[in-house]
Design an enzyme around this catalytic site. Sequence first.
Site, PDB file in Angstrom:
ATOM      1  N   HIS A  95      -4.448  25.703  33.839  1.00  0.00           N
ATOM      2  CA  HIS A  95      -5.604  24.945  33.346  1.00  0.00           C
ATOM      3  C   HIS A  95      -6.825  25.120  34.265  1.00  0.00           C
ATOM      4  CE1 HIS A  95      -2.560  23.418  30.681  1.00  0.00           C
ATOM      5  NE2 HIS A  95      -1.855  23.041  31.727  1.00  0.00           N
ATOM      6  N   GLU A 132      -3.081  17.536  36.120  1.00  0.00           N
ATOM      7  CA  GLU A 132      -2.250  18.724  36.305  1.00  0.00           C
ATOM      8  C   GLU A 132      -3.061  19.872  36.875  1.00  0.00           C
ATOM      9  OE1 GLU A 132       0.410  21.899  33.661  1.00  0.00           O
ATOM     10  OE2 GLU A 132      -0.583  20.206  32.676  1.00  0.00           O
ATOM     11  N   HIS A 187       2.468  24.854  36.944  1.00  0.00           N
ATOM     12  CA  HIS A 187       2.146  23.748  36.057  1.00  0.00           C
ATOM     13  C   HIS A 187       2.984  22.522  36.410  1.00  0.00           C
ATOM     14  CE1 HIS A 187      -0.125  26.062  32.923  1.00  0.00           C
ATOM     15  NE2 HIS A 187       0.524  27.061  33.485  1.00  0.00           N
ATOM     16  N   GLU A 265       7.287  24.658  35.595  1.00  0.00           N
ATOM     17  CA  GLU A 265       6.924  23.265  35.375  1.00  0.00           C
ATOM     18  C   GLU A 265       7.557  22.487  36.519  1.00  0.00           C
ATOM     19  OE1 GLU A 265       4.889  22.219  33.226  1.00  0.00           O
ATOM     20  OE2 GLU A 265       5.008  23.353  31.340  1.00  0.00           O
TER      21      GLU A 265
END
Length: 301
Positions: A95, A132, A187, A265
């Site tokens: 992101h 995040e 992430h 993740e």
Amino acid sequence: MTTYLGAMSVTGRALATALVLCGLSAAACGGGTADLARDRVGVPPAAATTARPVTGDMAAPLTGPAAGVASGSTASPTAAGKPLSGKVVVIDPGHNGQNYRHPAEINKQVDVLTKRKACDTTGTATANGYSEAAFAWDVSQRLDKILKSRGAKVVLTRQNNNGVGPCITQRAAIGNKAKANAAISIHADGAGPANHGFHVIMPKKINGPVDPVVKDSARLGIDVRDAMRRGTGLSYSTYIGKAALDYRNDLGGLNLSTVPKVLVECGNMKNPTEAAKFQQAAFRQKIALSLANGLQQYLTH
């Protein structure tokens, strides 16, 4: 990521690797079904998404047990040699901190070969607004420093947490252009608060450019998973994948990669316990060190 918008004798190079890796024996982005309801783009987080500053422990000497060196040893990765010399690693921090302000740009549809998807998304955040994007950027900076100290050349897919994107297609292209020996996308997920644990996402064959590196990506994923478990004490994901391993064919950053690549993740930002850990600089350093050890295991064996 969620989206709104052995005992053995070793010498030389092997000793350097063993010293770096042995000290952590203590205890991706886009989720699966749990993410579907949250897979929206262009919606701002509930609170600010600006990056938190990297604190002083990032620059602390990488020595002693906390650095992954055997307890009681005075050797550091640098003193023991440069085990990653000549290796190229691409770090892809998920992101970007200003994505939520630019819905038109990040909502733009791009081709990931198996479907069309948004260029990028905002990512998730903890209940108190730690994003995040900020988490991924901080861990990536720490990982960058550790890998460079071990001799690797590191390329980041974005240079700060104050911009937009890049698109998932561009993120893959950066790794391809760098001819990376390994690439890793960082992430954190945003599943239901009762869910916890980390998982690693690896590509599947799609009759596309990723096919030749699917096997190597799987090996990379296992090495990263094992190092994360040893180094952080986090559990395997309780809600997605099997033994913290998930294989997908719908992520552009993986589908378009021609180099071995995985997406991690690191845990669930909506779980109160993990959210609290992610907001501790020392724990983010522990994650970065674990990822570095997993990458080194893959790159040197």
